[in-house]
Design a protein around this motif. Structure first.
Motif, PDB file in Angstrom:
ATOM      1  N   PHE A  48      21.838  54.102  42.283  1.00 18.84           N
ATOM      2  CA  PHE A  48      22.609  54.768  41.898  1.00 18.84           C
ATOM      3  C   PHE A  48      23.090  55.255  43.155  1.00 18.84           C
ATOM      4  O   PHE A  48      23.018  54.782  44.457  1.00 18.84           O
ATOM      5  CB  PHE A  48      21.345  56.292  41.957  1.00 18.84           C
ATOM      6  CG  PHE A  48      20.534  56.430  40.856  1.00 18.84           C
ATOM      7  CD1 PHE A  48      21.272  56.644  39.544  1.00 18.84           C
ATOM      8  CD2 PHE A  48      19.495  55.642  41.026  1.00 18.84           C
ATOM      9  CE1 PHE A  48      20.013  57.389  38.640  1.00 18.84           C
ATOM     10  CE2 PHE A  48      18.796  56.085  39.852  1.00 18.84           C
ATOM     11  CZ  PHE A  48      18.570  57.095  39.040  1.00 18.84           C
ATOM     12  N   GLN A  89      17.570  60.670  44.235  1.00 21.39           N
ATOM     13  CA  GLN A  89      17.191  60.532  43.219  1.00 21.39           C
ATOM     14  C   GLN A  89      16.918  59.597  42.786  1.00 21.39           C
ATOM     15  O   GLN A  89      16.299  59.551  41.321  1.00 21.39           O
ATOM     16  CB  GLN A  89      18.946  60.710  43.041  1.00 21.39           C
ATOM     17  CG  GLN A  89      19.219  60.270  41.496  1.00 21.39           C
ATOM     18  CD  GLN A  89      21.434  60.130  41.519  1.00 21.39           C
ATOM     19  OE1 GLN A  89      21.976  59.872  42.527  1.00 21.39           O
ATOM     20  NE2 GLN A  89      21.279  60.623  39.850  1.00 21.39           N
ATOM     21  N   ASN A 123      23.159  57.984  34.232  1.00 16.71           N
ATOM     22  CA  ASN A 123      23.176  58.126  35.561  1.00 16.71           C
ATOM     23  C   ASN A 123      22.765  56.471  36.254  1.00 16.71           C
ATOM     24  O   ASN A 123      23.684  56.578  37.565  1.00 16.71           O
ATOM     25  CB  ASN A 123      22.177  58.677  36.557  1.00 16.71           C
ATOM     26  CG  ASN A 123      22.442  60.747  35.791  1.00 16.71           C
ATOM     27  OD1 ASN A 123      23.759  60.967  35.392  1.00 16.71           O
ATOM     28  ND2 ASN A 123      21.702  61.380  35.840  1.00 16.71           N
TER      29      ASN A 123
END
Length: 171
Positions: free
Chosen positions: A17, A39, A99
Protein backbone atom coordinates in the motif's frame (compact mmCIF):
# COMPACT_ATOMS: atom_id res chain seq x y z
CA UNK A 1 26.49 7.84 14.35
CA UNK A 2 25.03 4.55 13.20
CA UNK A 3 27.31 2.10 11.47
CA UNK A 4 26.86 1.85 7.71
CA UNK A 5 28.16 -0.04 4.70
CA UNK A 6 27.81 0.38 0.93
CA UNK A 7 26.33 -2.50 -1.05
CA UNK A 8 24.69 -3.25 -4.38
CA UNK A 9 21.05 -4.34 -4.18
CA UNK A 10 19.07 -5.91 -6.98
CA UNK A 11 15.59 -4.95 -8.09
CA UNK A 12 12.84 -5.33 -5.46
CA UNK A 13 9.33 -6.30 -6.58
CA UNK A 14 6.83 -5.39 -3.86
CA UNK A 15 3.09 -5.64 -3.19
CA UNK A 16 1.43 -3.46 -0.58
CA UNK A 17 0.00 0.00 0.00
CA UNK A 18 1.26 3.50 -0.83
CA UNK A 19 0.44 7.16 -0.31
CA UNK A 20 1.85 10.48 -1.51
CA UNK A 21 3.25 12.70 1.28
CA UNK A 22 6.08 15.03 2.39
CA UNK A 23 8.43 15.07 5.37
CA UNK A 24 6.81 18.34 6.48
CA UNK A 25 3.38 16.69 6.50
CA UNK A 26 4.74 13.64 8.37
CA UNK A 27 6.24 15.86 11.09
CA UNK A 28 2.80 17.27 11.90
CA UNK A 29 -0.48 15.81 13.15
CA UNK A 30 -1.68 14.94 9.61
CA UNK A 31 1.07 12.44 8.78
CA UNK A 32 -0.13 9.65 6.49
CA UNK A 33 2.54 7.02 7.13
CA UNK A 34 1.20 5.76 10.51
CA UNK A 35 -2.20 5.06 8.87
CA UNK A 36 -0.40 3.31 6.01
CA UNK A 37 1.22 0.91 8.50
CA UNK A 38 -2.19 0.25 10.06
CA UNK A 39 -3.66 -0.47 6.62
CA UNK A 40 -0.81 -2.84 5.77
CA UNK A 41 -1.19 -4.87 8.94
CA UNK A 42 -4.99 -4.96 8.74
CA UNK A 43 -5.22 -6.05 5.11
CA UNK A 44 -1.93 -7.62 4.07
CA UNK A 45 -1.72 -9.73 7.21
CA UNK A 46 -4.92 -11.55 6.28
CA UNK A 47 -4.55 -11.46 2.49
CA UNK A 48 -4.00 -14.79 0.77
CA UNK A 49 -0.96 -13.39 -1.05
CA UNK A 50 0.90 -13.20 2.27
CA UNK A 51 1.71 -16.87 1.66
CA UNK A 52 3.33 -15.82 -1.63
CA UNK A 53 5.77 -13.43 0.06
CA UNK A 54 9.34 -14.29 -0.91
CA UNK A 55 11.03 -13.50 2.40
CA UNK A 56 10.45 -12.60 6.06
CA UNK A 57 10.85 -8.87 5.54
CA UNK A 58 8.47 -5.95 5.46
CA UNK A 59 9.65 -2.98 3.42
CA UNK A 60 8.94 0.70 4.03
CA UNK A 61 9.81 2.36 0.71
CA UNK A 62 10.28 6.01 -0.24
CA UNK A 63 10.18 6.57 -4.00
CA UNK A 64 8.96 8.83 -6.81
CA UNK A 65 10.70 11.80 -5.20
CA UNK A 66 9.50 15.14 -6.57
CA UNK A 67 12.91 16.72 -5.88
CA UNK A 68 14.80 15.62 -2.79
CA UNK A 69 14.08 15.04 0.93
CA UNK A 70 12.18 18.34 1.08
CA UNK A 71 9.70 17.54 -1.72
CA UNK A 72 6.77 15.17 -2.13
CA UNK A 73 7.41 11.42 -2.41
CA UNK A 74 5.48 8.17 -2.36
CA UNK A 75 5.65 6.17 0.88
CA UNK A 76 4.92 2.48 0.32
CA UNK A 77 4.71 -0.45 2.73
CA UNK A 78 4.76 -4.00 1.46
CA UNK A 79 6.52 -7.29 1.04
CA UNK A 80 8.51 -8.88 -1.80
CA UNK A 81 6.77 -11.37 -4.00
CA UNK A 82 6.76 -12.65 -7.58
CA UNK A 83 4.92 -10.05 -9.69
CA UNK A 84 4.00 -12.79 -12.16
CA UNK A 85 1.74 -14.47 -9.60
CA UNK A 86 -1.96 -13.60 -9.89
CA UNK A 87 -3.50 -11.49 -7.14
CA UNK A 88 -6.32 -13.38 -5.43
CA UNK A 89 -9.05 -12.28 -3.04
CA UNK A 90 -9.87 -15.47 -1.15
CA UNK A 91 -9.78 -14.02 2.37
CA UNK A 92 -10.35 -10.29 2.03
CA UNK A 93 -12.66 -9.79 -0.92
CA UNK A 94 -12.30 -7.67 -4.04
CA UNK A 95 -12.31 -4.30 -2.25
CA UNK A 96 -9.12 -5.08 -0.30
CA UNK A 97 -7.40 -6.52 -3.37
CA UNK A 98 -8.25 -3.35 -5.31
CA UNK A 99 -6.23 -1.34 -2.77
CA UNK A 100 -3.11 -3.48 -3.16
CA UNK A 101 -0.47 -1.82 -5.31
CA UNK A 102 2.66 -3.19 -6.93
CA UNK A 103 5.94 -1.29 -7.23
CA UNK A 104 9.45 -2.01 -8.42
CA UNK A 105 12.43 -0.48 -6.60
CA UNK A 106 15.30 -0.32 -9.12
CA UNK A 107 18.66 -1.96 -8.62
CA UNK A 108 21.16 0.50 -7.12
CA UNK A 109 24.17 1.06 -4.92
CA UNK A 110 22.99 1.78 -1.38
CA UNK A 111 24.48 3.14 1.80
CA UNK A 112 22.94 0.82 4.39
CA UNK A 113 22.46 2.15 7.92
CA UNK A 114 21.53 -0.12 10.82
CA UNK A 115 19.61 1.30 13.75
CA UNK A 116 20.24 0.42 17.34
CA UNK A 117 17.84 -2.15 18.78
CA UNK A 118 15.09 -0.22 20.49
CA UNK A 119 11.43 0.81 20.62
CA UNK A 120 9.52 1.20 17.37
CA UNK A 121 9.03 3.64 15.71
CA UNK A 122 11.42 5.74 17.83
CA UNK A 123 14.61 4.06 16.54
CA UNK A 124 13.55 4.65 12.93
CA UNK A 125 12.76 8.32 13.55
CA UNK A 126 16.15 8.78 15.26
CA UNK A 127 17.88 7.01 12.38
CA UNK A 128 16.32 9.25 9.73
CA UNK A 129 17.41 12.34 11.69
CA UNK A 130 20.98 11.01 11.66
CA UNK A 131 20.77 10.13 7.95
CA UNK A 132 19.55 13.63 7.01
CA UNK A 133 22.36 15.16 9.09
CA UNK A 134 24.91 12.81 7.46
CA UNK A 135 23.91 13.89 3.94
CA UNK A 136 24.09 17.60 4.81
CA UNK A 137 27.88 17.31 4.89
CA UNK A 138 28.77 14.04 3.09
CA UNK A 139 30.54 14.12 -0.28
CA UNK A 140 28.44 11.10 -1.24
CA UNK A 141 25.13 12.11 -2.86
CA UNK A 142 21.73 10.49 -2.58
CA UNK A 143 20.22 9.28 -5.86
CA UNK A 144 16.54 9.66 -4.80
CA UNK A 145 15.57 6.68 -6.98
CA UNK A 146 14.11 4.64 -4.14
CA UNK A 147 15.13 4.29 -0.50
CA UNK A 148 13.77 1.68 1.88
CA UNK A 149 13.61 0.41 5.43
CA UNK A 150 13.81 -3.36 5.84
CA UNK A 151 12.09 -4.86 8.87
CA UNK A 152 12.74 -8.50 9.78
CA UNK A 153 9.42 -10.02 10.93
CA UNK A 154 11.35 -12.61 12.98
CA UNK A 155 13.37 -9.97 14.88
CA UNK A 156 10.46 -7.88 16.24
CA UNK A 157 10.06 -8.59 19.96
CA UNK A 158 8.18 -6.68 22.69
CA UNK A 159 7.79 -3.61 20.46
CA UNK A 160 11.54 -3.43 19.79
CA UNK A 161 13.61 -4.08 16.68
CA UNK A 162 16.76 -3.15 14.79
CA UNK A 163 16.06 -1.88 11.27
CA UNK A 164 18.24 -1.59 8.17
CA UNK A 165 17.72 1.60 6.12
CA UNK A 166 18.90 1.56 2.49
CA UNK A 167 19.68 4.95 0.89
CA UNK A 168 20.23 4.89 -2.89
CA UNK A 169 23.47 6.69 -3.75
CA UNK A 170 24.97 8.15 -6.92
CA UNK A 171 28.03 6.69 -8.57
Amino acid sequence: MMKSIVEQQGTLKLAGFGVRTTNQEEAGPNGRIPALWTQYFQLAGTHSNEAQAQDDFIYGVYTDYETDASGAYTAFIGHAYDLDLPMTTETTGASAAANIQQIVVPSSMYRVFETRRGPMPQVVIEAWQEIWAYYETAAEQRAYTGDFERYDKNDYQDGEAAVRIYIAIKG
